[in-house]
Write a protein that holds these residues in place. Structure first.
Motif, PDB file in Angstrom:
ATOM      1  N   ALA A   1       0.830  -1.203   0.000  1.00 46.01           N
ATOM      2  CA  ALA A   1       0.000   0.000   0.000  1.00 46.01           C
ATOM      3  C   ALA A   1       0.865   1.255   0.000  1.00 46.01           C
ATOM      4  O   ALA A   1       1.893   1.310   0.670  1.00 46.01           O
ATOM      5  CB  ALA A   1      -0.913  -0.001   1.226  1.00 46.01           C
ATOM      6  N   LYS A   2       0.431   2.238  -0.758  1.00 45.84           N
ATOM      7  CA  LYS A   2       1.121   3.522  -0.776  1.00 45.84           C
ATOM      8  C   LYS A   2       0.757   4.260   0.508  1.00 45.84           C
ATOM      9  O   LYS A   2      -0.376   4.227   0.967  1.00 45.84           O
ATOM     10  CB  LYS A   2       0.668   4.320  -2.000  1.00 45.84           C
ATOM     11  CG  LYS A   2       1.367   5.634  -2.151  1.00 45.84           C
ATOM     12  CD  LYS A   2       0.933   6.316  -3.424  1.00 45.84           C
ATOM     13  CE  LYS A   2       1.638   7.649  -3.515  1.00 45.84           C
ATOM     14  NZ  LYS A   2       1.256   8.359  -4.732  1.00 45.84           N
ATOM     15  N   VAL A   3       1.738   4.942   1.091  1.00 46.36           N
ATOM     16  CA  VAL A   3       1.507   5.700   2.317  1.00 46.36           C
ATOM     17  C   VAL A   3       0.937   7.057   1.944  1.00 46.36           C
ATOM     18  O   VAL A   3       1.489   7.762   1.098  1.00 46.36           O
ATOM     19  CB  VAL A   3       2.818   5.870   3.121  1.00 46.36           C
ATOM     20  CG1 VAL A   3       2.615   6.750   4.328  1.00 46.36           C
ATOM     21  CG2 VAL A   3       3.366   4.512   3.521  1.00 46.36           C
ATOM     22  N   THR A   4      -0.181   7.424   2.570  1.00 47.94           N
ATOM     23  CA  THR A   4      -0.802   8.727   2.361  1.00 47.94           C
ATOM     24  C   THR A   4      -0.615   9.540   3.623  1.00 47.94           C
ATOM     25  O   THR A   4      -0.842   9.046   4.727  1.00 47.94           O
ATOM     26  CB  THR A   4      -2.311   8.577   2.050  1.00 47.94           C
ATOM     27  OG1 THR A   4      -2.448   7.766   0.886  1.00 47.94           O
ATOM     28  CG2 THR A   4      -2.954   9.921   1.819  1.00 47.94           C
ATOM     29  N   MET A   5      -0.169  10.782   3.446  1.00 48.06           N
ATOM     30  CA  MET A   5       0.026  11.642   4.612  1.00 48.06           C
ATOM     31  C   MET A   5      -0.385  13.059   4.278  1.00 48.06           C
ATOM     32  O   MET A   5      -0.523  13.408   3.108  1.00 48.06           O
ATOM     33  CB  MET A   5       1.473  11.582   5.097  1.00 48.06           C
ATOM     34  CG  MET A   5       2.504  12.008   4.097  1.00 48.06           C
ATOM     35  SD  MET A   5       4.198  11.795   4.687  1.00 48.06           S
ATOM     36  CE  MET A   5       4.495  10.081   4.320  1.00 48.06           C
ATOM     37  N   PHE A   6      -0.586  13.865   5.313  1.00 51.69           N
ATOM     38  CA  PHE A   6      -0.930  15.270   5.104  1.00 51.69           C
ATOM     39  C   PHE A   6      -0.260  16.118   6.172  1.00 51.69           C
ATOM     40  O   PHE A   6       0.184  15.628   7.204  1.00 51.69           O
ATOM     41  CB  PHE A   6      -2.449  15.477   5.082  1.00 51.69           C
ATOM     42  CG  PHE A   6      -3.104  15.391   6.427  1.00 51.69           C
ATOM     43  CD1 PHE A   6      -3.379  16.550   7.162  1.00 51.69           C
ATOM     44  CD2 PHE A   6      -3.460  14.173   6.968  1.00 51.69           C
ATOM     45  CE1 PHE A   6      -3.979  16.475   8.403  1.00 51.69           C
ATOM     46  CE2 PHE A   6      -4.066  14.099   8.206  1.00 51.69           C
ATOM     47  CZ  PHE A   6      -4.320  15.249   8.926  1.00 51.69           C
TER      48      PHE A   6
ATOM     49  N   ARG B   1      10.909  14.438  15.198  1.00 53.06           N
ATOM     50  CA  ARG B   1      10.077  13.638  16.108  1.00 53.06           C
ATOM     51  C   ARG B   1       9.418  12.541  15.310  1.00 53.06           C
ATOM     52  O   ARG B   1       9.012  12.755  14.172  1.00 53.06           O
ATOM     53  CB  ARG B   1       8.991  14.507  16.760  1.00 53.06           C
ATOM     54  CG  ARG B   1       8.113  13.749  17.767  1.00 53.06           C
ATOM     55  CD  ARG B   1       6.866  14.555  18.143  1.00 53.06           C
ATOM     56  NE  ARG B   1       5.978  14.740  17.009  1.00 53.06           N
ATOM     57  CZ  ARG B   1       5.058  13.857  16.600  1.00 53.06           C
ATOM     58  NH1 ARG B   1       4.888  12.712  17.237  1.00 53.06           N
ATOM     59  NH2 ARG B   1       4.301  14.113  15.552  1.00 53.06           N
ATOM     60  N   ILE B   2       9.306  11.364  15.916  1.00 53.76           N
ATOM     61  CA  ILE B   2       8.559  10.261  15.323  1.00 53.76           C
ATOM     62  C   ILE B   2       7.537   9.818  16.347  1.00 53.76           C
ATOM     63  O   ILE B   2       7.879   9.487  17.479  1.00 53.76           O
ATOM     64  CB  ILE B   2       9.486   9.078  14.951  1.00 53.76           C
ATOM     65  CG1 ILE B   2      10.572   9.534  13.979  1.00 53.76           C
ATOM     66  CG2 ILE B   2       8.665   7.930  14.360  1.00 53.76           C
ATOM     67  CD1 ILE B   2      11.636   8.496  13.711  1.00 53.76           C
ATOM     68  N   GLY B   3       6.275   9.837  15.944  1.00 54.19           N
ATOM     69  CA  GLY B   3       5.192   9.432  16.836  1.00 54.19           C
ATOM     70  C   GLY B   3       4.519   8.161  16.344  1.00 54.19           C
ATOM     71  O   GLY B   3       5.036   7.458  15.467  1.00 54.19           O
ATOM     72  N   ARG B   4       3.361   7.875  16.891  1.00 55.72           N
ATOM     73  CA  ARG B   4       2.615   6.669  16.525  1.00 55.72           C
ATOM     74  C   ARG B   4       2.149   6.724  15.076  1.00 55.72           C
ATOM     75  O   ARG B   4       2.331   5.780  14.317  1.00 55.72           O
ATOM     76  CB  ARG B   4       1.406   6.491  17.455  1.00 55.72           C
ATOM     77  CG  ARG B   4       0.656   5.180  17.240  1.00 55.72           C
ATOM     78  CD  ARG B   4      -0.621   5.109  18.052  1.00 55.72           C
ATOM     79  NE  ARG B   4      -1.704   5.857  17.461  1.00 55.72           N
ATOM     80  CZ  ARG B   4      -2.440   5.465  16.422  1.00 55.72           C
ATOM     81  NH1 ARG B   4      -2.198   4.311  15.846  1.00 55.72           N
ATOM     82  NH2 ARG B   4      -3.409   6.217  15.954  1.00 55.72           N
ATOM     83  N   SER B   5       1.525   7.849  14.680  1.00 58.31           N
ATOM     84  CA  SER B   5       0.991   7.942  13.328  1.00 58.31           C
ATOM     85  C   SER B   5       1.529   9.145  12.555  1.00 58.31           C
ATOM     86  O   SER B   5       1.034   9.461  11.487  1.00 58.31           O
ATOM     87  CB  SER B   5      -0.539   8.010  13.371  1.00 58.31           C
ATOM     88  OG  SER B   5      -0.955   9.141  14.104  1.00 58.31           O
TER      89      SER B   5
ATOM     90  N   ALA C   1      -9.791   6.335   4.660  1.00 58.82           N
ATOM     91  CA  ALA C   1     -10.891   7.180   5.118  1.00 58.82           C
ATOM     92  C   ALA C   1     -10.390   8.500   5.698  1.00 58.82           C
ATOM     93  O   ALA C   1     -11.186   9.309   6.171  1.00 58.82           O
ATOM     94  CB  ALA C   1     -11.724   6.432   6.165  1.00 58.82           C
ATOM     95  N   GLY C   2      -9.074   8.714   5.675  1.00 57.66           N
ATOM     96  CA  GLY C   2      -8.517   9.958   6.189  1.00 57.66           C
ATOM     97  C   GLY C   2      -8.278   9.983   7.687  1.00 57.66           C
ATOM     98  O   GLY C   2      -8.016  11.036   8.255  1.00 57.66           O
ATOM     99  N   ARG C   3      -8.367   8.822   8.340  1.00 57.94           N
ATOM    100  CA  ARG C   3      -8.119   8.741   9.780  1.00 57.94           C
ATOM    101  C   ARG C   3      -6.658   8.411  10.041  1.00 57.94           C
ATOM    102  O   ARG C   3      -6.049   7.630   9.299  1.00 57.94           O
ATOM    103  CB  ARG C   3      -9.004   7.669  10.404  1.00 57.94           C
ATOM    104  CG  ARG C   3     -10.492   7.983  10.370  1.00 57.94           C
ATOM    105  CD  ARG C   3     -11.288   6.875  11.052  1.00 57.94           C
ATOM    106  NE  ARG C   3     -10.983   5.585  10.458  1.00 57.94           N
ATOM    107  CZ  ARG C   3     -11.744   4.960   9.550  1.00 57.94           C
ATOM    108  NH1 ARG C   3     -12.861   5.489   9.158  1.00 57.94           N
ATOM    109  NH2 ARG C   3     -11.385   3.801   9.060  1.00 57.94           N
TER     110      ARG C   3
END
Length: 144
Positions: free
Chosen positions: A48-53, A80-84, A113-115
């Protein structure tokens, strides 16, 4: 500190009536550097391609950034690296070598779904190799 440097050309139209690079144009420079950084350092392998904003951006202007035919240098690192999500720090360096601005962008990885969704393990590993120092902002909000 793991850093990556990107050069981004300035446009004459980036300058505003006050004869310096407009704050909106500076954010565009950061965007260009961020895209080059992410596409140059982070693979999009796997099923799966990673989607980020962009979830948050913060910037301190230290000196006016003046137009120059020479590209601006932008030094980036993961702060910083967090959970998501993760944060990217920037130093915007003018053609004389002065730091004109420091900034940070918070990126969040999302599902279809953008979550927010946890960072994929491979992405977390790639980000971990690029961690640098926190951005030394002049003011930070205090959590209550």
């Amino acid at each position: 500190m793991a850093t990556h440097e990107v050069t981004v050309p300035l446009r004459w139209s980036d300058m505003d009536a006050l004869q310096h690079i407009n704050n909106v144009a500076v954010m565009r420079l950061l965007e260009e550097a961020r895209i080059r950084f992410l596409t140059g350092h982070l693979s999009q392998s796997g099923d799966a391609k990673v989607t980020m904003f962009v979830a948050h951006q913060e910037i301190d202007y230290l000196t006016p950034l003046l137009y120059s035919p020479e590209p601006v240098r932008i030094v980036l690192s993961v702060t910083r690296i967090g959970r998501s999500g993760f944060d990217l720090g920037y130093e915007v360096i003018d053609d004389d070598g002065a730091v004109a601005a420091i900034a940070e962008t918070s990126m969040v990885v999302v599902d279809g779904a953008g979550r927010p969704t946890p960072l994929p393990a491979e992405l977390r590993t790639e980000l971990g190799a690029l961690v640098g120092d926190p951005v030394p902002f002049r003011r930070r909000r205090v959590s209550v």
